[in-house]
Motif scaffolding. Structure first.
Motif, PDB file in Angstrom:
ATOM      1  N   CYS A   1       0.772  -1.065  -0.016  1.00 33.92           N
ATOM      2  CA  CYS A   1       0.043  -0.025  -0.038  1.00 33.92           C
ATOM      3  C   CYS A   1       0.787   1.336  -0.023  1.00 33.92           C
ATOM      4  O   CYS A   1       0.462   2.440   0.667  1.00 33.92           O
TER       5      CYS A   1
ATOM      6  N   ASP B   1      -0.113   5.532  -4.817  1.00 32.44           N
ATOM      7  CA  ASP B   1      -1.374   6.162  -5.058  1.00 32.44           C
ATOM      8  C   ASP B   1      -1.752   5.269  -6.183  1.00 32.44           C
ATOM      9  O   ASP B   1      -2.948   4.831  -6.541  1.00 32.44           O
TER      10      ASP B   1
ATOM     11  N   LYS C   1      -2.060   1.479  -3.047  1.00 34.55           N
ATOM     12  CA  LYS C   1      -2.807   1.795  -2.020  1.00 34.55           C
ATOM     13  C   LYS C   1      -4.321   1.232  -2.361  1.00 34.55           C
ATOM     14  O   LYS C   1      -4.804   1.340  -3.612  1.00 34.55           O
TER      15      LYS C   1
END
Length: 102
Positions: free
Chosen positions: A69, A72, A99
């Motif tokens: 994660c 983005d 993420k």
């Protein structure tokens, strides 16, 4: 790790057309990983098994050196000479470092 009997070599035909690159740029958000980057300049972090450009880090898509994660956005145009069943592993490794909602 599966070892291939052949070696991938970059070909100019593997460069995205301007329209594709514009589409990707328009959809990138936040901290972005591009793997395998080839000769692309897109992304905050760029990686490739055989880096072609300065600033592209040597990395293996089978085992990305990042925590879960972290990014983005993950941009990936995987090497299509990888056997069909192994492609899912590469995709899942990209999902692992993206993420939730990325």
């Amino acid at each position: 790790m599966v070892k291939a009997a052949w070696k991938l070599t970059f070909k100019k035909s593997m460069v995205w057309e301007k329209e594709i690159e514009d589409f990707v740029v328009k959809n990138m958000q936040g901290y972005t990983l591009n793997v395998p980057a080839g000769q692309s300049r897109l992304g905050d972090v760029k990686g490739d098994i055989e880096p072609q450009l300065k600033g592209v880090l040597k990395m293996d898509m089978n085992n990305l050196p990042f925590k879960c994660c972290k990014f983005d956005t993950v941009i990936s145009d995987p090497p299509w000479k990888v056997d069909y069943f192994h492609r899912a592993r590469l995709f899942l490794e990209c999902v692992r470092v993206a993420k939730v909602g990325g």
